[in-house]
Enzyme design. Structure first.
Site, PDB file in Angstrom:
ATOM      1  N   ASP A   1      10.722  -3.890   2.042  1.00 21.19           N
ATOM      2  CA  ASP A   1       9.722  -3.249   2.960  1.00 21.19           C
ATOM      3  C   ASP A   1      10.281  -3.215   4.356  1.00 21.19           C
ATOM      4  O   ASP A   1      10.941  -2.502   4.608  1.00 21.19           O
ATOM      5  CB  ASP A   1       8.374  -4.422   2.840  1.00 21.19           C
ATOM      6  CG  ASP A   1       7.420  -3.468   3.645  1.00 21.19           C
ATOM      7  OD1 ASP A   1       7.327  -2.386   3.895  1.00 21.19           O
ATOM      8  OD2 ASP A   1       6.018  -4.272   3.775  1.00 21.19           O
TER       9      ASP A   1
ATOM     10  N   ASP B   1       3.587  -9.944  -7.460  1.00 16.82           N
ATOM     11  CA  ASP B   1       2.430 -10.625  -7.781  1.00 16.82           C
ATOM     12  C   ASP B   1       1.186 -10.377  -6.797  1.00 16.82           C
ATOM     13  O   ASP B   1       1.721  -9.681  -5.622  1.00 16.82           O
ATOM     14  CB  ASP B   1       2.504 -12.162  -7.734  1.00 16.82           C
ATOM     15  CG  ASP B   1       2.833 -12.547  -6.299  1.00 16.82           C
ATOM     16  OD1 ASP B   1       3.478 -11.852  -5.590  1.00 16.82           O
ATOM     17  OD2 ASP B   1       2.233 -13.671  -6.013  1.00 16.82           O
TER      18      ASP B   1
HETATM   19  P1  5GP Z   1      10.379  -7.464   3.682  1.00 18.81           P
HETATM   20  O1  5GP Z   1      11.021  -8.667   4.453  1.00 18.81           O
HETATM   21  O2  5GP Z   1      11.152  -6.432   3.181  1.00 18.81           O
HETATM   22  O3  5GP Z   1       9.176  -6.928   4.672  1.00 18.81           O
HETATM   23  O4  5GP Z   1       9.446  -8.040   2.600  1.00 18.81           O
HETATM   24  C1  5GP Z   1       9.753  -7.914   1.314  1.00 18.81           C
HETATM   25  C2  5GP Z   1       8.934  -8.907   0.376  1.00 18.81           C
HETATM   26  O5  5GP Z   1       7.561  -8.714   0.692  1.00 18.81           O
HETATM   27  C3  5GP Z   1       8.967  -8.651  -1.026  1.00 18.81           C
HETATM   28  O6  5GP Z   1      10.134  -9.595  -1.604  1.00 18.81           O
HETATM   29  C4  5GP Z   1       7.750  -8.972  -1.684  1.00 18.81           C
HETATM   30  O7  5GP Z   1       7.549 -10.488  -1.810  1.00 18.81           O
HETATM   31  C5  5GP Z   1       6.886  -8.684  -0.614  1.00 18.81           C
HETATM   32  N1  5GP Z   1       6.146  -7.407  -0.756  1.00 18.81           N
HETATM   33  C6  5GP Z   1       6.278  -6.300   0.060  1.00 18.81           C
HETATM   34  N2  5GP Z   1       5.530  -5.407  -0.520  1.00 18.81           N
HETATM   35  C7  5GP Z   1       5.075  -5.735  -1.440  1.00 18.81           C
HETATM   36  C8  5GP Z   1       4.031  -5.174  -2.513  1.00 18.81           C
HETATM   37  O8  5GP Z   1       3.531  -3.954  -2.423  1.00 18.81           O
HETATM   38  N3  5GP Z   1       3.707  -5.998  -3.510  1.00 18.81           N
HETATM   39  C9  5GP Z   1       4.040  -7.195  -3.666  1.00 18.81           C
HETATM   40  N4  5GP Z   1       3.342  -7.763  -4.685  1.00 18.81           N
HETATM   41  N5  5GP Z   1       4.694  -7.865  -2.752  1.00 18.81           N
HETATM   42  C10 5GP Z   1       5.275  -7.142  -1.746  1.00 18.81           C
END
Ligand code: 5GP
Length: 184
Positions: free
Chosen positions: A107, A164
């Site tokens: 993300d 999840d």
């Molecule tokens: P980032 O540091 O890239 O913003 O966060 C990534 C992490 O956020 C992923 O490994 C996951 O755990 C969580 N995450 C981000 N988007 C989603 C989503 O749509 N659904 C779920 N279940 N987890 C998400």
């Protein structure tokens, strides 16, 4: 019977979609890491990436090792802060080896940016990222650039295939969008 399917608004990627995506990624990775000089180590971040890890490693046909890390982000779980604490570190030594971080969904990329910095300090020969989903919404820049991307994901909260909501739905064999009434 109480099934998880009733909580899903729509299916984004079916089991067959996922199979094709993972096969394509595995073939590409096998090609890129072929050769005597490569020493591939797949590193998955617990717990979301375990399902993808299990499939991806079997779609790669060059020798490899696997290991796992567990991290926790500080602050709001829904929004990444980029400040990460390592709860479980690697068991293997990655010095002079070819590290491929296996992630379920990218993300903001802040979590992975931190991890890549941390792992780079251990002097691997190379370090890259393979993410199954990428929420690369227009106008939003991720903190890192993944080399291998399964597919792009719309800006919705998705579950299944390891992902999840409150530790549920990880075992759904497809990726879907939760019905809003489930989390509101
Ligand atoms: P980032 O540091 O890239 O913003 O966060 C990534 C992490 O956020 C992923 O490994 C996951 O755990 C969580 N995450 C981000 N988007 C989603 C989503 O749509 N659904 C779920 N279940 N987890 C998400």
């Amino acid at each position: 019977m109480d099934t998880m399917d009733k909580d899903i608004e729509r299916v984004l990627f079916s089991e067959e979609d996922i199979r094709q995506i993972v096969q394509r990624m595995g073939a590409q990775i096998s090609e890129d890491y072929a050769g005597e000089d490569k020493d591939l180590v797949l590193i998955a971040v617990l717990r979301g990436a375990v399902v993808f890890m299990g499939d991806l490693m079997r779609a790669i046909d060059v020798p490899l090792a696997i290991d796992f890390m567990a991290v926790s982000s500080y602050g709001d779980k829904a929004k990444s802060s980029g400040i990460v604490r390592i709860i479980k570190d690697l068991d293997v030594d990655i010095k002079d080896r070819d590290v491929l971080i296996v992630e379920d969904i990218l993300d903001s990329g802040l979590t992975l940016k931190y991890l890549m910095k941390n792992l780079s300090a251990r002097h691997p020969a190379s370090i890259e990222v393979a993410t199954f989903l990428w929420k690369d919404i227009e106008g939003k820049q991720a903190a890192i650039n993944p080399k291998y991307v399964g597919t792009h994901c719309p800006d919705a909260f998705v579950v299944g295939y390891g992902l999840d909501f409150a530790e549920k739905y990880r075992n759904l064999p497809y990726v879907g969008v939760l019905k809003p009434e489930v989390y509101s």
